[in-house]
Design a protein around this motif. Sequence first.
Motif, PDB file in Angstrom:
ATOM      1  N   CYS A  35      -1.188  68.961-100.877  1.00 34.31           N
ATOM      2  CA  CYS A  35      -1.099  67.688-100.178  1.00 34.31           C
ATOM      3  C   CYS A  35      -1.476  66.583-101.174  1.00 34.31           C
ATOM      4  O   CYS A  35      -2.166  66.834-102.163  1.00 34.31           O
ATOM      5  N   ALA A  36      -1.004  65.396-100.917  1.00 39.46           N
ATOM      6  CA  ALA A  36      -1.301  64.261-101.790  1.00 39.46           C
ATOM      7  C   ALA A  36      -1.401  63.009-100.937  1.00 39.46           C
ATOM      8  O   ALA A  36      -0.689  62.864 -99.936  1.00 39.46           O
ATOM      9  N   VAL A  37      -2.282  62.140-101.352  1.00 44.04           N
ATOM     10  CA  VAL A  37      -2.503  60.903-100.624  1.00 44.04           C
ATOM     11  C   VAL A  37      -2.170  59.735-101.535  1.00 44.04           C
ATOM     12  O   VAL A  37      -2.537  59.736-102.726  1.00 44.04           O
ATOM     13  N   ASP A  38      -1.503  58.765-100.967  1.00 44.42           N
ATOM     14  CA  ASP A  38      -1.237  57.529-101.677  1.00 44.42           C
ATOM     15  C   ASP A  38      -2.564  56.817-101.884  1.00 44.42           C
ATOM     16  O   ASP A  38      -3.363  56.729-100.953  1.00 44.42           O
ATOM     17  N   GLY A  39      -2.799  56.353-103.082  1.00 40.09           N
ATOM     18  CA  GLY A  39      -4.092  55.796-103.413  1.00 40.09           C
ATOM     19  C   GLY A  39      -4.427  54.533-102.648  1.00 40.09           C
ATOM     20  O   GLY A  39      -3.737  54.145-101.725  1.00 40.09           O
ATOM     21  N   THR A  40      -5.471  53.873-103.043  1.00 36.14           N
ATOM     22  CA  THR A  40      -5.912  52.670-102.356  1.00 36.14           C
ATOM     23  C   THR A  40      -4.782  51.658-102.271  1.00 36.14           C
ATOM     24  O   THR A  40      -3.913  51.604-103.131  1.00 36.14           O
ATOM     25  N   SER A  41      -4.817  50.894-101.263  1.00 35.56           N
ATOM     26  CA  SER A  41      -3.703  50.061-100.843  1.00 35.56           C
ATOM     27  C   SER A  41      -3.016  49.336-101.998  1.00 35.56           C
ATOM     28  O   SER A  41      -3.633  48.596-102.751  1.00 35.56           O
ATOM     29  N   GLY A  42      -1.749  49.584-102.113  1.00 39.23           N
ATOM     30  CA  GLY A  42      -0.951  48.853-103.084  1.00 39.23           C
ATOM     31  C   GLY A  42      -0.926  49.403-104.480  1.00 39.23           C
ATOM     32  O   GLY A  42      -0.197  48.894-105.323  1.00 39.23           O
ATOM     33  N   THR A  43      -1.702  50.433-104.771  1.00 41.41           N
ATOM     34  CA  THR A  43      -1.746  50.915-106.146  1.00 41.41           C
ATOM     35  C   THR A  43      -0.733  52.018-106.417  1.00 41.41           C
ATOM     36  O   THR A  43      -0.376  52.235-107.564  1.00 41.41           O
ATOM     37  N   TYR A  44      -0.318  52.730-105.385  1.00 43.27           N
ATOM     38  CA  TYR A  44       0.625  53.835-105.542  1.00 43.27           C
ATOM     39  C   TYR A  44       0.134  54.873-106.526  1.00 43.27           C
ATOM     40  O   TYR A  44       0.920  55.501-107.231  1.00 43.27           O
ATOM     41  N   LYS A  45      -1.169  55.039-106.594  1.00 42.81           N
ATOM     42  CA  LYS A  45      -1.754  56.117-107.381  1.00 42.81           C
ATOM     43  C   LYS A  45      -1.972  57.286-106.447  1.00 42.81           C
ATOM     44  O   LYS A  45      -2.761  57.210-105.508  1.00 42.81           O
ATOM     45  N   TYR A  46      -1.290  58.363-106.726  1.00 41.19           N
ATOM     46  CA  TYR A  46      -1.372  59.517-105.850  1.00 41.19           C
ATOM     47  C   TYR A  46      -2.506  60.436-106.295  1.00 41.19           C
ATOM     48  O   TYR A  46      -2.654  60.711-107.484  1.00 41.19           O
TER      49      TYR A  46
END
Lengths: 112, 115
Positions: free
Chosen positions: A89-100
């Motif tokens: 599983c992977a989560v999109d990073g903090t808002s707006g950063t698109y760091k997974y």
Amino acid sequence: ELKVEQNPLFLSMQEGKNYTIYCNYSTTSDRLYWYRQDPGKSLESLFVLLSNGAVKQEGRLMASLDTKARLSTLHITAAVHDLSATYFCAVDGTSGTYKYIFGTGTRLKVLA
Amino acid sequence: DAGITQSPRHKVTETGTPVTLRCHQTENHRYMYWYRQDPGHGLRLIHYSYGVKDTDKGEVSDGYSVSRSKTEDFLLTLESATSSQTSVYFCAISSSGGAGNNEQFFGPGTRLTVL
């Protein structure tokens, strides 16, 4: 720091049985992704969950997302040998950063 | 399949030598990523790019640099390779943010061994 934890890390199950893989994450995110990886291969996208309560199903796999609990589940119904793989599983990073940020993966082995 | 290629696919090098890995896409996606995969760690983000000449660090960026001079190419450079950089490296791409789902598509991977 965003953390993504999966459990179990290893899962050995009999064909025909049901089981659930859990993915917990430590920060607010309304996007969660599930991937499959076969040994020696690349990652293949399985599900994209974009909002609280989202549920996606494909064959014997069903994924759901509870953003309030910061939890996603990947449920396996009537497992077959072909589902043997590692699931991330992977989560999109903090808002707006698109760091997974990826979980460490669950290695699934389905025994005939 | 998304058009992503990585080169080389396998490389063996010696400690202290520079190494450059290339990721090439034909999808015209804005975002490109470099990850490394090691047993027990899943995938860890090294660097990513959100446009030509726009890059940012990930969680394990020390010892790595990147460049993106064209939309289709994203280069990862190990300035002076160390044995701890022995790993499998994956490139990924995704479409732009906003209302898009930001689904990532992965390249085939590069297996790097540093002796």
